[in-house]
Scaffold this motif. Structure first.
Motif, short mmCIF file in Angstrom:
data_model
loop_
_atom_site.label_atom_id
_atom_site.label_comp_id
_atom_site.label_asym_id
_atom_site.label_seq_id
_atom_site.Cartn_x
_atom_site.Cartn_y
_atom_site.Cartn_z
N GLY A 3 0.82 -1.22 0.00
CA GLY A 3 0.00 0.00 0.00
C GLY A 3 0.85 1.26 0.00
N LEU A 20 -6.02 4.40 3.92
CA LEU A 20 -6.81 4.03 5.10
C LEU A 20 -6.10 2.92 5.85
CD1 LEU A 20 -10.28 4.00 3.31
CD2 LEU A 20 -9.36 5.79 4.81
N ARG A 22 -6.02 0.58 9.42
CA ARG A 22 -6.85 0.22 10.58
C ARG A 22 -6.11 0.41 11.90
NH1 ARG A 22 -9.33 -5.22 10.90
NH2 ARG A 22 -9.81 -4.40 12.94
N GLY A 23 -4.80 0.41 11.86
CA GLY A 23 -4.02 0.48 13.10
C GLY A 23 -3.62 1.89 13.46
N ILE A 90 0.14 -14.18 11.24
CA ILE A 90 0.96 -13.15 11.89
C ILE A 90 0.70 -11.82 11.19
CG2 ILE A 90 3.31 -12.46 12.53
CD1 ILE A 90 2.38 -15.13 13.81
N GLY A 96 2.69 1.16 8.04
CA GLY A 96 3.82 0.32 7.59
C GLY A 96 3.54 -1.16 7.67
N GLY A 97 2.45 -1.53 8.36
CA GLY A 97 2.07 -2.95 8.43
C GLY A 97 3.24 -3.82 8.86
N TRP A 102 9.71 -7.17 8.77
CA TRP A 102 10.13 -8.23 7.84
C TRP A 102 11.63 -8.51 7.91
CZ3 TRP A 102 11.02 -7.28 2.00
CH2 TRP A 102 11.59 -6.03 1.78
N THR A 248 -8.74 3.40 11.17
CA THR A 248 -9.87 3.42 10.24
C THR A 248 -9.98 2.06 9.57
OG1 THR A 248 -9.44 5.77 9.88
CG2 THR A 248 -10.83 4.66 8.25
N VAL A 250 -11.39 -0.56 7.16
CA VAL A 250 -12.20 -0.69 5.95
C VAL A 250 -13.12 -1.89 6.13
CG1 VAL A 250 -12.18 -1.17 3.47
CG2 VAL A 250 -10.47 0.36 4.47
N ILE A 295 -11.98 -8.31 3.00
CA ILE A 295 -12.68 -7.08 2.58
C ILE A 295 -13.51 -7.35 1.32
CG2 ILE A 295 -12.34 -4.75 1.64
CD1 ILE A 295 -9.88 -4.52 3.54
N ILE A 479 4.70 -16.48 6.98
CA ILE A 479 4.21 -15.11 6.79
C ILE A 479 4.21 -14.73 5.30
CG2 ILE A 479 4.13 -12.82 7.85
CD1 ILE A 479 6.00 -13.91 10.01
N ASP A 512 -1.54 -6.91 -3.47
CA ASP A 512 -0.75 -7.55 -2.41
C ASP A 512 -0.73 -9.05 -2.68
OD1 ASP A 512 -3.24 -8.46 -1.63
OD2 ASP A 512 -3.36 -7.21 0.16
N GLY A 513 -0.36 -9.84 -1.68
CA GLY A 513 -0.19 -11.28 -1.89
C GLY A 513 -1.46 -12.00 -2.34
N ASN A 523 11.16 -15.08 -1.53
CA ASN A 523 10.43 -14.23 -0.58
C ASN A 523 9.58 -13.27 -1.42
OD1 ASN A 523 13.15 -15.04 0.72
ND2 ASN A 523 11.88 -14.45 2.42
N SER A 525 7.73 -10.27 -1.10
CA SER A 525 7.33 -8.85 -1.00
C SER A 525 7.86 -7.98 -2.14
CB SER A 525 7.74 -8.26 0.35
OG SER A 525 7.24 -9.07 1.39
C1 LIG Z 1 8.87 -11.54 10.92
C2 LIG Z 1 8.58 -11.38 9.47
C3 LIG Z 1 9.57 -11.67 8.53
C4 LIG Z 1 9.30 -11.51 7.16
N1 LIG Z 1 10.31 -11.67 6.28
C5 LIG Z 1 10.11 -11.41 4.96
C6 LIG Z 1 11.20 -11.45 4.05
O1 LIG Z 1 12.34 -11.66 4.41
N2 LIG Z 1 10.94 -11.20 2.75
C7 LIG Z 1 9.69 -10.95 2.30
O2 LIG Z 1 9.51 -10.78 1.09
N3 LIG Z 1 8.64 -10.88 3.15
C8 LIG Z 1 8.83 -11.10 4.47
N4 LIG Z 1 7.79 -11.01 5.35
C9 LIG Z 1 6.44 -10.77 4.82
C10 LIG Z 1 6.21 -9.31 4.53
O3 LIG Z 1 6.26 -8.56 5.69
C11 LIG Z 1 4.85 -9.18 3.87
O4 LIG Z 1 4.85 -9.94 2.67
C12 LIG Z 1 4.52 -7.75 3.48
O5 LIG Z 1 4.58 -6.88 4.57
C13 LIG Z 1 3.14 -7.75 2.88
O6 LIG Z 1 2.82 -6.46 2.47
P1 LIG Z 1 1.32 -6.04 2.35
O7 LIG Z 1 1.27 -4.67 1.85
O8 LIG Z 1 0.60 -7.07 1.58
O9 LIG Z 1 0.73 -6.17 3.82
P2 LIG Z 1 1.20 -5.56 5.24
O10 LIG Z 1 2.59 -5.06 5.20
O11 LIG Z 1 0.85 -6.57 6.25
O12 LIG Z 1 0.23 -4.31 5.37
C14 LIG Z 1 -1.16 -4.44 5.40
C15 LIG Z 1 -1.75 -3.21 6.08
O13 LIG Z 1 -3.16 -3.20 5.91
C16 LIG Z 1 -3.76 -2.83 7.15
N5 LIG Z 1 -5.13 -3.39 7.16
C17 LIG Z 1 -5.49 -4.69 7.22
N6 LIG Z 1 -6.83 -4.81 7.19
C18 LIG Z 1 -7.32 -3.54 7.09
C19 LIG Z 1 -8.64 -3.00 7.02
N7 LIG Z 1 -9.74 -3.78 7.05
N8 LIG Z 1 -8.78 -1.65 6.97
C20 LIG Z 1 -7.68 -0.83 6.95
N9 LIG Z 1 -6.43 -1.30 7.02
C21 LIG Z 1 -6.25 -2.64 7.08
C22 LIG Z 1 -2.85 -3.43 8.20
O14 LIG Z 1 -3.03 -2.79 9.44
C23 LIG Z 1 -1.47 -3.17 7.58
O15 LIG Z 1 -0.94 -1.91 7.93
C24 LIG Z 1 8.01 -11.12 6.73
C25 LIG Z 1 7.03 -10.82 7.67
C26 LIG Z 1 7.31 -10.92 9.03
C27 LIG Z 1 6.26 -10.55 10.03
#
Ligand SMILES: Cc1cc2nc3c(=O)[nH]c(=O)nc-3n(C[C@H](O)[C@H](O)[C@H](O)COP(=O)(O)OP(=O)(O)OC[C@H]3O[C@@H](n4cnc5c(N)ncnc54)[C@H](O)[C@@H]3O)c2cc1C
Ligand code: SF4
Length: 546
Positions: A3, A20, A22-23, A90, A96-97, A102, A248, A250, A295, A479, A512-513, A523, A525
């Protein structure tokens, strides 16, 4: 993580953008309370109490759920979900989610990965190939800062790398043994989101070279590793085009049947529980794979009674993950004249070598692995005065230890799915997500092969006391949960087209994923970020052409 990229791209191109979240708000540096703390400054020396662990059986299985970073991890009771089969979900609900937490490992996919489903006959064919993403990988890498060595491997394409983080002497020994004795197998320098050379683009973000503290999960005061908090989001804010609403939630996406498109989102204030609506021309859903599924499933309308875009009933299905269950460790009695004194934030990496060009095993696809080596140190803390000082200054070195962890591809299957529970809701009135995902026979066979192949390579390298471990962890702890809103060529068998737009509601993009048709072994991301930047470019071009 994804995002933040959407926000940066839209704001950079002059579009007014609303994010938007949520945290709560977590500001770079200001809200990293533990970042400069010494071990003795933590009440429990970095560990969590038994009471906290007991309250959080899921979160505490994740290695970052420790005293220094637990405040960035969702606690079990705060946001329950239903496990039809055991699944460790997890999450990080804040600015920054999970990009704060990561492990920063980033590898590009190759065509061996994009062509996998079509070649091996599972899931559906990806609507894109490596050439479609190659320029977007570069685009993202140049901004994020990715360290790596150009290895010239067809199964792990090189990126726009910053200087590599060196292998230590035992990793280098293993590399030589593997590459000399096993053609097609490689041990490469870790590829990851750490700045190893200062450049103007990083200075503009307020980020600087990694100091090898290896405390990244606390948030990095130097911005040495990439997270959305230090990079994409403040960059987007500086354009003046970003509005970010925290706390907030969604709830769903609003679909206008007359207009035949989505017009906005319904949200719930996480604190007051009041509801609001926001309207937009284009909507990117980047809630982190399974929450994105939630969602969309919850976005019901007369036109889409089973969830937005879900004409074929496949929304929430074909979920897959990475199989990290297998670990193999050993000792090495050589190299006694050497030790390592730095901290390495990335270990070395063994790209997938199984079933690349032909089907050579009794399981589909393959595994990559991370490989690390370190020397044990014992410091005698006994004595007083001069004796104590001498003891502290002269630690005793023991054997070298090595460890490899399998990173296996899993096959997305229709029965691996998430759905909304018909009765149970969270405290904001949103249905709970029910998760039904498990290992299968393919995963078991792959596990066995990993142990055999690595056992053999370890013996060839002269490693002793080889210990093979089945971590017996449920899916999820990798994760890297993916799928449910997969990309594909045919609206009958997929939800998203080649630009990540919902086939049946094209002003909604999922990058996203959730969009992943298959998982590969890398990996994920970096691929989410590249897909997001590419989809934003498409959305901006589309909006200009109308
Ligand atoms: C310990 C750890 C190690 C990792 N190591 C790696 C690595 O080495 N390499 C790699 O590629 N990936 C790794 N990952 C995975 C990586 O963190 C995720 O793939 C990446 O953050 C996903 O990005 P994203 O934007 O999909 O989601 P996220 O970064 O999880 O962000 C999603 C956001 O959406 C928000 N949200 C959720 N639902 C709602 C809603 N209903 N309304 C509003 N907001 C909402 C959340 O609060 C969050 O801020 C690791 C993760 C962890 C926890
Ligand atoms: S290892 Fe690098 S990126 Fe991680 S906290 Fe230290 S300086 Fe920051």
């Amino acid at each position: 993580m994804s995002g933040g990229w959407a926000a940066k791209e839209f704001c950079d191109k002059g579009l007014k953008t609303l994010v938007l979240e949520r945290g709560r708000e977590v500001k770079h540096n200001i809200d990293y309370p533990t970042t400069n703390m010494y071990p003795w400054e933590f009440e429990h020396r970095g560990e969590l109490t038994e009471a906290v662990k007991k309250e959080n059986p899921i979160a505490s299985r994740c290695y970052v759920f420790k005293e220094d970073a637990a405040h960035f991890v969702v606690k079990d009771k705060e946001h329950p979900y239903i496990q039809e089969k055991p699944f460790d979900w997890i999450r990080g609900y804040q600015t920054g989610g999970r990009s704060l937490l990561w492990a920063r490992r980033t590898q590009r996919w190759s065509d061996f990965d994009f062509e996998g489903p079509a070649r091996d006959g599972f899931a559906v064919d990806w609507p894109i190939r490596y050439k479609d993403l190659d320029p977007w990988y570069s685009y993202v890498e140049q901004f994020v800062g990715i360290t790596g060595n150009k290895d010239g491997l067809p199964n792990l394409p090189d990126g726009d790398f910053l200087p590599p983080i060196e292998l230590n002497c035992l990793e280098d020994h293993f590399k030589k043994v593997v590459e000399q004795n096993y053609p097609g197998r490689n041990v490469v320098n870790g590829r990851g989101a750490h700045i190893t050379e200062n450049r103007e683009i990083f200075a503009k973000q307020g980020r600087a070279s990694c100091q090898y503290r290896n405390l990244c999960q606390r948030g990095c005061p130097f911005g040495g590793y990439f997270n959305s908090n230090s990079s994409t989001l403040p960059w987007a804010a500086r354009t003046g085009n970003l509005t970010m609403a925290h706390n907030t939630v969604v709830e769903s996406i609003i679909y206008d049947e007359q207009k035949g498109k989505a017009t906005g989102v319904r949200v719930i204030d996480a604190i007051t529980k009041e509801t609001r609506e926001y309207f937009a021309k284009v909507i990117f859903v980047n809630a982190g794979s399974l929450n994105t599924n939630l969602i969309l499933l919850n976005s019901k309308s007369g036109r889409f009674p089973d969830g937005l875009g879900n004409d074929n009933g496949l929304l929430g299905k074909y979920i897959a993950f990475h199989n990290y269950r297998a670990e193999i460790s050993a000792e090495f009695e050589g190299l006694k004249d050497k030790s390592v004194s730095s901290r390495q934030p990335l270990s070395s990496y063994i790209p997938r070598f199984r079933n690349l060009k032909t089907q050579e095993t009794d399981f589909l696809r393959g595994y990559a692995a991370e490989f690390s080596a370190y020397r044990s140190i014992h410091t005698n803390t006994e004595g007083f005065g001069t004796e104590l000082k001498e003891n502290l200054l002269n630690p005793q070195f023991g054997n070298w230890y090595v460890n490899a962890q399998m990173m296996g591809e899993t096959i997305p299957k229709e029965e691996s799915q998430v759905s909304l529970d018909a009765a149970k809701k969270d405290e904001w009135g949103v249905p709970l997500l029910s998760i039904r995902v498990d290992y299968d026979e393919n995963d078991e066979r792959m596990f066995k092969d990993f142990m055999e192949q690595f056992g053999e390579m370890y013996e060839a390298a002269g490693f002793t006391n080889i210990v093979k471990k089945d971590a017996k962890r449920p899916p999820g702890l990798d994760i890297h949960e993916m799928g449910g809103v997969r990309m594909g060529k045919d609206p009958k068998t997929s939800l998203l087209n080649k630009w990540n737009q919902l086939h049946n509601c094209t002003n909604v993009y999922v990058t996203d994923g959730a969009c992943m048709t298959s998982t590969a072994t890398q990996n994920p991301s970096l691929t989410y970020m590249a897909l997001t930047a590419r989809a934003c470019d498409h959305a901006i071009r589309e909006s200009k052409s109308k």
